[in-house]
Design an enzyme around this catalytic site. Structure first.
Site, PDB file in Angstrom:
ATOM      1  N   TYR A  57       9.397 -40.914  -9.527  1.00  0.00           N
ATOM      2  CA  TYR A  57      10.787 -40.705  -9.112  1.00  0.00           C
ATOM      3  C   TYR A  57      11.617 -40.314 -10.334  1.00  0.00           C
ATOM      4  O   TYR A  57      12.029 -41.161 -11.122  1.00  0.00           O
ATOM      5  CB  TYR A  57      11.375 -41.966  -8.486  1.00  0.00           C
ATOM      6  N   GLY A 279      16.645 -46.565   1.290  1.00  0.00           N
ATOM      7  CA  GLY A 279      17.394 -46.184   0.097  1.00  0.00           C
ATOM      8  C   GLY A 279      18.877 -46.477   0.258  1.00  0.00           C
ATOM      9  O   GLY A 279      19.389 -46.603   1.378  1.00  0.00           O
TER      10      GLY A 279
END
Length: 318
Positions: A57, A279
């Protein structure tokens, strides 16, 4: 918040977990690091104790953000990160070679600024490296105290059986949502039979199940390539999803919740799902996600959503 043991481990984790792919700042549009740190803190304040991240990420950027966010609250969180996938410019490269795994875990510990990872997950299978070699190195690292528990992501039943003959794993991390339920066929029955937990990702289908898009969004592929990973945003699938979004909004209004909270609540109450990862780009989203565990959908509402999901999935072009 509800808490559940992950498989047969002593890790007790929140039913809603925090996914941090967006904090890499290269996949879900522009994300401000300070807002991300505040989102992590708000999530923890709201009862979320599982934070899931990965070196892939943002080429380690998300791990750095998480590391800053958990300063002073390490004892309140369960940290899950991954190995075996790294960035090479815009490409994701799968590499589970022993050398790469050792390098990645050392870098992850440094970026997260912690002494031990709670849950270390193989991010994706690597067809070019024998699994035995990867596992041998992982067991050495576990013995050295680098991580507590081993898990996998994106593994099918056969690969989970294969790795389980070499060592214990406590959970897989598959994609699962109202728009993607293929794991119900083989993976969920396998998990239930073998007392494994599950961290599911993609709970909101890249955001589409939040109901916030009135029209099909046009993402800037350079900074936001979620449409490449979540096919629900494609033109040929957009209309198919709308009847499900409409139902989410109707049930949300009846319950005084948001469509996102309804989608999350449905996921965490499905068989075999220990935690649904979601998220959050800011404090408001983090708190809203956490509150999705604080109510219960009725049996009728769960059935309605599942039935509508079946209808929509049949017509998706994936």
């Amino acid at each position: 918040m509800k808490y559940r043991h992950l498989g047969n481990s002593n890790l007790k984790i929140s039913a809603v977990g925090l996914g941090t792919w967006a904090y890499g700042n290269d996949t879900f549009g522009e994300v401000d690091d300070q807002q991300s740190i505040k989102a992590v803190r708000a999530a923890v304040d709201s009862g979320i104790n599982l934070i899931d991240t990965a070196p892939a990420y943002g080429d380690g950027h998300a791990e750095k953000v998480v590391g800053k966010a958990i300063q002073g609250i390490r004892d309140k969180v369960v940290i899950a990160t991954k190995c075996g996938t790294h960035r090479d410019g815009p490409k994701y490269v799968r590499d589970l070679s022993p050398e790469r795994i050792r390098t990645e875990i050392e870098n992850s510990l440094k970026r997260l600024d912690i002494e031990q990872i709670d849950l270390y997950q193989i991010h994706w299978p690597d067809p070019d490296t024998p699994l035995e070699e990867s596992v041998e190195e992982l067991l050495k690292l576990k013995k050295e105290g680098k991580f507590k528990y081993l898990a996998v992501c994106n593994f099918g039943v056969e690969l989970m059986q294969e790795i389980s003959e070499m060592t214990d794993i406590i959970s897989p991390q598959p994609q699962y949502s109202l728009l993607k339920r293929d794991i119900e066929n083989k993976i969920i029955p396998y998990l239930l039979d073998n007392n494994l937990g599950t961290l599911s990702y993609g709970t909101l289908g890249g955001g589409i199940l939040s109901g916030k898009y009135q029209e099909r969004p046009q993402f800037d592929d350079e900074k936001d390539n979620r449409a490449g990973f979540y096919p629900f945003f494609k033109e040929e699938n957009w209309e198919q999803t709308q009847s499900l979004i409409t139902l989410l909004k109707e049930i949300a209004a009846e319950n005084g919740q948001s469509p996102a909270q309804i989608a999350i609540n449905w996921s965490i109450n499905r068989p075999g799902i220990t935690t649904a990862l979601v998220g959050a780009k800011n404090e408001k989203q983090a708190r809203e996600n956490a509150e999705a565990a604080d109510f219960s959908l009725t049996k009728t509402e769960m059935t309605e959503l599942t039935k509508k999901s079946d209808e929509v999935i049949k017509n998706l072009k994936i």
